[in-house]
Scaffold this motif. Sequence first.
Motif, PDB file in Angstrom:
ATOM      1  N   GLN A 118     -16.707  41.401  70.937  1.00 57.97           N
ATOM      2  CA  GLN A 118     -15.509  41.622  70.138  1.00 57.97           C
ATOM      3  C   GLN A 118     -14.691  40.348  70.001  1.00 57.97           C
ATOM      4  OE1 GLN A 118     -14.683  44.197  68.423  1.00 57.97           O
ATOM      5  NE2 GLN A 118     -12.690  43.476  67.746  1.00 57.97           N
ATOM      6  N   ALA A 119     -14.575  39.592  71.132  1.00 60.91           N
ATOM      7  CA  ALA A 119     -13.829  38.332  71.091  1.00 60.91           C
ATOM      8  C   ALA A 119     -14.479  37.344  70.134  1.00 60.91           C
ATOM      9  CB  ALA A 119     -13.742  37.744  72.497  1.00 60.91           C
ATOM     10  N   GLU A 120     -15.815  37.283  70.195  1.00 61.56           N
ATOM     11  CA  GLU A 120     -16.521  36.364  69.302  1.00 61.56           C
ATOM     12  C   GLU A 120     -16.346  36.779  67.841  1.00 61.56           C
ATOM     13  OE1 GLU A 120     -21.031  34.557  68.627  1.00 61.56           O
ATOM     14  OE2 GLU A 120     -20.596  35.881  70.302  1.00 61.56           O
ATOM     15  N   ALA A 121     -16.426  38.096  67.590  1.00 59.46           N
ATOM     16  CA  ALA A 121     -16.243  38.580  66.222  1.00 59.46           C
ATOM     17  C   ALA A 121     -14.826  38.294  65.736  1.00 59.46           C
ATOM     18  CB  ALA A 121     -16.524  40.091  66.166  1.00 59.46           C
ATOM     19  N   GLU A 122     -13.843  38.468  66.621  1.00 60.02           N
ATOM     20  CA  GLU A 122     -12.458  38.180  66.231  1.00 60.02           C
ATOM     21  C   GLU A 122     -12.269  36.699  65.938  1.00 60.02           C
ATOM     22  OE1 GLU A 122     -10.086  39.658  69.367  1.00 60.02           O
ATOM     23  OE2 GLU A 122     -10.323  41.776  68.830  1.00 60.02           O
ATOM     24  N   ALA A 123     -12.921  35.848  66.768  1.00 64.48           N
ATOM     25  CA  ALA A 123     -12.817  34.409  66.521  1.00 64.48           C
ATOM     26  C   ALA A 123     -13.416  34.041  65.166  1.00 64.48           C
ATOM     27  CB  ALA A 123     -13.518  33.642  67.642  1.00 64.48           C
ATOM     28  N   GLU A 124     -14.579  34.631  64.864  1.00 59.57           N
ATOM     29  CA  GLU A 124     -15.200  34.347  63.567  1.00 59.57           C
ATOM     30  C   GLU A 124     -14.327  34.863  62.422  1.00 59.57           C
ATOM     31  OE1 GLU A 124     -19.037  36.120  63.773  1.00 59.57           O
ATOM     32  OE2 GLU A 124     -19.864  34.595  65.130  1.00 59.57           O
ATOM     33  N   ALA A 125     -13.759  36.065  62.609  1.00 61.11           N
ATOM     34  CA  ALA A 125     -12.887  36.615  61.570  1.00 61.11           C
ATOM     35  C   ALA A 125     -11.645  35.748  61.389  1.00 61.11           C
ATOM     36  CB  ALA A 125     -12.485  38.048  61.939  1.00 61.11           C
ATOM     37  N   GLN A 126     -11.106  35.248  62.529  1.00 62.93           N
ATOM     38  CA  GLN A 126      -9.937  34.375  62.456  1.00 62.93           C
ATOM     39  C   GLN A 126     -10.259  33.096  61.706  1.00 62.93           C
ATOM     40  OE1 GLN A 126      -6.919  34.937  63.247  1.00 62.93           O
ATOM     41  NE2 GLN A 126      -6.033  32.913  63.008  1.00 62.93           N
ATOM     42  N   ALA A 127     -11.436  32.522  62.002  1.00 60.89           N
ATOM     43  CA  ALA A 127     -11.850  31.298  61.316  1.00 60.89           C
ATOM     44  C   ALA A 127     -11.983  31.535  59.812  1.00 60.89           C
ATOM     45  CB  ALA A 127     -13.170  30.802  61.897  1.00 60.89           C
ATOM     46  N   ALA A 128     -12.590  32.667  59.449  1.00 58.64           N
ATOM     47  CA  ALA A 128     -12.742  32.972  58.024  1.00 58.64           C
ATOM     48  C   ALA A 128     -11.380  33.175  57.364  1.00 58.64           C
ATOM     49  CB  ALA A 128     -13.604  34.234  57.856  1.00 58.64           C
ATOM     50  N   ALA A 129     -10.475  33.853  58.089  1.00 59.38           N
ATOM     51  CA  ALA A 129      -9.141  34.086  57.528  1.00 59.38           C
ATOM     52  C   ALA A 129      -8.394  32.780  57.339  1.00 59.38           C
ATOM     53  CB  ALA A 129      -8.350  35.023  58.449  1.00 59.38           C
ATOM     54  N   GLU A 130      -8.506  31.875  58.326  1.00 61.18           N
ATOM     55  CA  GLU A 130      -7.828  30.583  58.210  1.00 61.18           C
ATOM     56  C   GLU A 130      -8.405  29.764  57.060  1.00 61.18           C
ATOM     57  OE1 GLU A 130      -7.944  28.585  61.888  1.00 61.18           O
ATOM     58  OE2 GLU A 130      -6.546  29.940  62.907  1.00 61.18           O
ATOM     59  N   ALA A 131      -9.729  29.807  56.920  1.00 62.09           N
ATOM     60  CA  ALA A 131     -10.346  29.073  55.814  1.00 62.09           C
ATOM     61  C   ALA A 131      -9.884  29.630  54.471  1.00 62.09           C
ATOM     62  CB  ALA A 131     -11.870  29.149  55.938  1.00 62.09           C
TER      63      ALA A 131
END
Length: 684
Positions: A166-179
């Motif tokens: 879940q943490a990894e998925a949230e990090a990836e989602a955060q990265a996509a959102a920031e991009a």
Amino acid sequence: MPRRPQSSKRNRAIALAASVSMLVPGLTLPVMAQTSEEILAQCTAEFGADVDGLSNCVAERATDAATPDAAAEEPTEEATNADSDAANADAEAAAQAEADAAAQAAAEAEAAAAEQAAADAEAAAQAEADAAAQAAADAEAAEQAAADAEAAAAEQAAADAEAAAQAEAEAEAQAAAEAEAAEQAAADAEAAADAEAEAAEQAAAEAAAETEAAEAEQEAETETETEVETEAEAEVETEEVETETDTAADAEAEVEAPEGDIIETLAAESEDATQAPEVEETAEAEAPAADETPLVETQTESAIADEVATRPEPELSEEEQTAVSQAEAALGALLGGGGASDAVSAAVAAGDDASEDAQVEESVVAAEDVRTSDEDFETRAVVTEREDRFDRNDKILLGALGALAVGAVLVNQNNRSRVVSNSGDRVVVQQDDGSLRVLKDDGVLMRQAGSNVRTERFDDGSTRQTVLREDGSRVVTIRDASLRVLRRELIAEDGTRYLLIDDTAEVEPVDVATLPEPVVSTRAADRDDPLAAALRQQEQLDRRFSLAQVRNIAEVRALAPAFDVSTVTFASGSAAIAPEQAQNLRGLANEVLASIRANPREVFLVEGHTDAVGDAAYNLALSDRRAESLALALNEYFNVPVENMVVQGYGESFLKVQTQEDERANRRATVRQITGLLQTAAAN
């Protein structure tokens, strides 16, 4: 059946005494003679519960009491015979009664003993059954407890794994959102700039039109006033001319004022629109300066490492055990910060000569096999599953580390480390004190498209890698089994040799208490800056350090001058550098290139950092990848030689802004000029 009480024996004795009193003739005693009750009382007092003794006592004393006084009465012969027969009969009857009583008592005693034995046997059997039942219950309870503990452990492991995913998925989602947010901000800024330019153009056109109209009106008014005043007297003409001049000046001022105001307003708006991002960016970069504490190492915790530590030590295959044995000796020197003399590798001992014992692999690097700085890695930063999913190239790059199993324990001298992650390009280990280290291939930067790479692999896991470039130059790198660089040398196309790194010599341990105070050495615009002061301080040091000591000891690393790279930061969870950001590295690249042109032996340490969001083990691997990306960008865009750079990630240990929250300023890289600290400098 309950045992018969002892009082029954006494009752039988009483009955016996009564029987004797009735059977013995002449028991009618004189007045002074004893009665049967007195005889019974005396015998009971003397023999108590002894049935046999009581019976004999009663019989004897009754007989004595029944004996007639010869002096008082002398019976006749017939009477005597009759009495004798009666006495014999009575004696026989008494004896028979006594025998019957004894037999009855014996039978009752035997029955009581049998009854007691049966009761005892039943009690023993019941106790044995109770013990067996209790043992079975205890075994069942223990088995249930073990099953519950195992189920709880499995449930916790599943929960931890789910949390990590879940943490990894949230990090990836955060990265996509920031991009996406960055892309949207860029589009908004471009649209705003276009709108402002169009508004400025429209305002300028309107101002020009108003100016032309005002000038035409003023010209007509001036002509009319001149015709009316032609016949006036000279003095009046002079006054009228002055008045006309003033009026014209006022009119001109009235015409020019709106244009001036419009132009000034537009310029101010344009300047605000242009400078606002710069001011904001400057404020963002300068704000952390007061809180910047690069020498204070933040204590980190890793749930991933803690979870791996709870697992049982894995059973190793022959290949994995060989990898552990090869890496242990090398890791002892690496984590201890000592020199290669702690474990001299076969690659070092071989020197420049080709070894028949080495396995040789040679290949030409293809463009598609080289990662660029604007690409993220294909693998996850942290991999804790024990899978054999790495391809042949991954294992070649990682050497002995490629076969290290997650959970394996590496022991050397006083150092003990556990493998926390093996993602194919990096291995993260945790020491007993809880600190984390990342191990990777330091020679990956040299694998550029078109280069011929020759790798000699020795039995102890050490390697000697020679990269032959298209211009004829060569870079020779020797590494131990942990991929630690022991020696690196550049051989130019004309044969000139430049020794860049040499950790093969003995080096003394570091006592941080004796080190000089670090100099705040961020590069400024002028040449007389703290960076130059740090360089001068390096020259005054009375000792040098190994590359491992510079990498692993913060107090030593702080003595090296640093180039601030605040113009490049990273998206959350990403190690990629966009091309537009890479162009911001031009100033840094010019400084580095100037230093290398002046001294081809210059070595720069590229550091990678993360913010405090996420797991410490994940952040450590991610920061090391960011350092690699920055080094690649300096080479791709500005041709900074890769052999003059080494990379190292420090995760979230050295925060620029002291916060545990998401902070872009902490997702950064730093470049340090470490040449003067290395013992290579003394050798050169």
